[in-house]
Design a protein around this motif. Structure first.
Motif, PDB file in Angstrom:
ATOM      1  N   SER A 126       0.872  -1.101   0.072  1.00 28.72           N
ATOM      2  CA  SER A 126       0.132  -0.115   0.092  1.00 28.72           C
ATOM      3  C   SER A 126       0.868   1.397  -0.070  1.00 28.72           C
ATOM      4  O   SER A 126       0.367   2.231   0.289  1.00 28.72           O
ATOM      5  N   GLY A 127       2.343   1.153  -0.190  1.00 25.39           N
ATOM      6  CA  GLY A 127       3.050   2.191  -0.380  1.00 25.39           C
ATOM      7  C   GLY A 127       3.798   2.458  -1.559  1.00 25.39           C
ATOM      8  O   GLY A 127       3.342   2.934  -2.459  1.00 25.39           O
ATOM      9  N   ILE A 128       4.963   1.912  -1.791  1.00 26.01           N
ATOM     10  CA  ILE A 128       5.807   1.980  -2.629  1.00 26.01           C
ATOM     11  C   ILE A 128       5.269   1.449  -4.332  1.00 26.01           C
ATOM     12  O   ILE A 128       5.363   1.877  -5.224  1.00 26.01           O
ATOM     13  N   TYR A 129       4.328   0.376  -4.188  1.00 23.58           N
ATOM     14  CA  TYR A 129       3.972  -0.497  -5.220  1.00 23.58           C
ATOM     15  C   TYR A 129       2.820   0.380  -5.850  1.00 23.58           C
ATOM     16  O   TYR A 129       2.648   0.244  -6.889  1.00 23.58           O
ATOM     17  N   ILE A 130       2.222   1.307  -5.284  1.00 34.05           N
ATOM     18  CA  ILE A 130       0.863   2.136  -5.980  1.00 34.05           C
ATOM     19  C   ILE A 130       1.368   3.429  -5.807  1.00 34.05           C
ATOM     20  O   ILE A 130       0.386   4.271  -6.075  1.00 34.05           O
ATOM     21  N   ASN A 131       2.554   3.927  -5.416  1.00 30.09           N
ATOM     22  CA  ASN A 131       3.047   5.285  -5.147  1.00 30.09           C
ATOM     23  C   ASN A 131       2.850   6.008  -6.603  1.00 30.09           C
ATOM     24  O   ASN A 131       2.593   7.204  -6.887  1.00 30.09           O
ATOM     25  N   VAL A 132       2.955   5.319  -7.774  1.00 31.57           N
ATOM     26  CA  VAL A 132       2.944   6.015  -9.114  1.00 31.57           C
ATOM     27  C   VAL A 132       1.404   6.478  -9.095  1.00 31.57           C
ATOM     28  O   VAL A 132       1.565   7.534  -9.911  1.00 31.57           O
ATOM     29  N   LEU A 133       0.415   5.809  -8.668  1.00 28.92           N
ATOM     30  CA  LEU A 133      -0.836   6.342  -9.393  1.00 28.92           C
ATOM     31  C   LEU A 133      -0.917   7.828  -8.436  1.00 28.92           C
ATOM     32  O   LEU A 133      -1.916   8.597  -8.734  1.00 28.92           O
ATOM     33  N   ASP A 134      -0.070   8.117  -7.431  1.00 26.62           N
ATOM     34  CA  ASP A 134      -0.180   9.364  -6.876  1.00 26.62           C
ATOM     35  C   ASP A 134       0.696  10.441  -7.367  1.00 26.62           C
ATOM     36  O   ASP A 134       0.161  11.672  -7.874  1.00 26.62           O
TER      37      ASP A 134
END
Length: 414
Positions: free
Chosen positions: A328-336
């Motif tokens: 829930s952090g680095i793996y979906i940070n691109v969406l942010d």
């Protein structure tokens, strides 16, 4: 003297209607998550990730039964049907836990490391393109075809092992191409299905299937190998993948507008939420800006170090449990930081991290062959240094705001 301007009833009603429309766009009415279509999509992805990672992990479990560890000298590729002999060459004293119908092979630690790492070679090549392709032709096709391919190849692994080590390695490489396409291509679906403030939760539900798949494969893989023989581990998990693939093609749609079982309220909720996210499919990917972006590199290095994993079993178990928080952090940070290019960048970051499953088994096999007694200690010290350096780099350069190069640029003509 200033006086207030009174609005006519008609003008007042028109203004109130406009305000209500603005409020609906800015603050869309939330639809309950229970039994909703978007969380159903996340659940199906959960099972897809469960199947994909289980098919990836089972080789680590079955290798114990596949390799004749009692052989004094391991050869490049030499299989023997039946039970392995003990150190005195007595067949009658061979372990009863190994199935008589399952072949065993004399593979050195270096060869085993190459077999483990072969599945990662494909990930380096397909993770980024699969994310980009899913954003263009649709997640349903990319993930569905890839899921079927990895499931079919899982069924073929026992046959490939009988043909020889070269066939097995090639099968593992192609399987890695398919598995990483499943992992890298799935994130594009949240560009059209995930409201911005729910994406972390939806992605966490989907990605948690990886942990469950790893846990299940380790839990029952050894039991299946002992009772039925190691080939049945591949047959069972490959068959489960084929069933999951059928479910995927029936249930999954690329966007909520074409989904036949979604309610009108949920469809309006998702579309109105996504209207706040500015995107343009015509805007090209700023490659130079991406390569110069430290937040992107922090995501890549964070994913890489996380994929690499403390002298006690309790600490090792705790480290594996806490590592799931990275999902829930680095793996979906691109969406942010770059929602417009998230499908490609998500695949690129995961593709960069896929070098770890290639490098780590090979290096580990080398260290173990050089120092059989203390090789594992050196492996864990090296992984600790890599993981810590990735964490520090991410804490320094990681961000959660949309980057300037990922924002909408208005083109003006003279």
């Amino acid at each position: 003297m200033a006086t207030k301007t009174e609005l006519s009833p008609t003008a007042r009603e028109s203004k109130n209607a406009q305000d209500m429309q603005v409020d609906e766009v800015l603050i869309p009415r939330k639809v309950p998550s229970l039994c909703s279509a978007r969380y159903g999509i996340a659940l199906v992805l959960h099972f897809c990730n469960f199947t994909t990672i289980a098919q990836n992990v089972i080789m680590n479990i079955t290798m114990v039964a596949m390799v004749n560890s009692t052989s004094p000298q391991s050869q490049f590729n030499d299989s023997s049907e039946g039970l392995p002999v003990d150190s005195f060459g007595d067949l009658n004293k061979a372990p009863k836990s190994l199935s008589a119908k399952a072949p065993v092979y004399d593979w050195s630690p270096q060869i085993q490391g190459i077999i483990f790492g072969a599945v990662g070679y494909g990930g380096i090549l397909t993770m980024a393109p699969s994310g980009y392709l899913a954003g263009r032709v649709g997640t349903k096709r990319v993930v569905g075809i890839s899921l079927f391919a990895t499931s079919f190849l899982t069924l073929c692994i026992p046959l490939a092992a009988d043909f020889g080590i070269v066939f097995l390695i090639i099968t593992r490489i192609v399987q890695g191409l398919s598995q990483c396409s499943v992992i890298g291509g799935q994130f594009a679906i949240w560009e059209k299905w995930g409201p911005p403030h729910e994406r972390s939760r939806l992605c966490s539900i989907a990605l948690s299937g990886m942990l469950l798949g790893c846990f299940s494969a380790i839990l029952i893989g050894g039991f299946i190998s002992e009772t039925l023989g190691w080939p049945f581990v591949f047959y069972i998990f490959g068959g489960v993948g084929c069933v999951c693939c059928l479910l995927w093609f029936i249930v999954i749609y690329d966007d909520p507008t074409s989904y036949p079982w979604i309610s009108t309220s949920e469809k309006e909720y998702i579309t109105s939420s996504l209207k706040q996210q500015v995107r343009s499919s015509q805007q090209p990917l700023p490659i130079k800006a991406v390569l110069r972006s430290l937040p992107i590199w922090s995501i890549c290095l964070g994913c890489f170090s996380h994929q690499c994993y403390i002298t006690a079993t309790a600490l090792l178990t705790l480290s594996c449990a806490l590592s799931t928080l990275c999902q829930s952090g680095i793996y979906i940070n691109v969406l942010d930081i770059a929602p417009r290019h998230s499908s490609f960048l998500m695949g690129a970051s995961r593709g960069f991290s896929s070098m770890a499953p290639v490098i780590v088994p090979t290096v580990s096999g080398f260290l173990l062959s050089q120092d059989p007694e203390f090789g594992w200690r050196n492996v864990f010290f090296l992984l600790f240094a890599i993981n810590l350096s990735g964490l520090i780099f991410y804490l320094i350069f990681g961000e959660a705001d949309v980057q300037d190069w990922a924002k909408e640029r208005k083109l003006t003509r003279l």
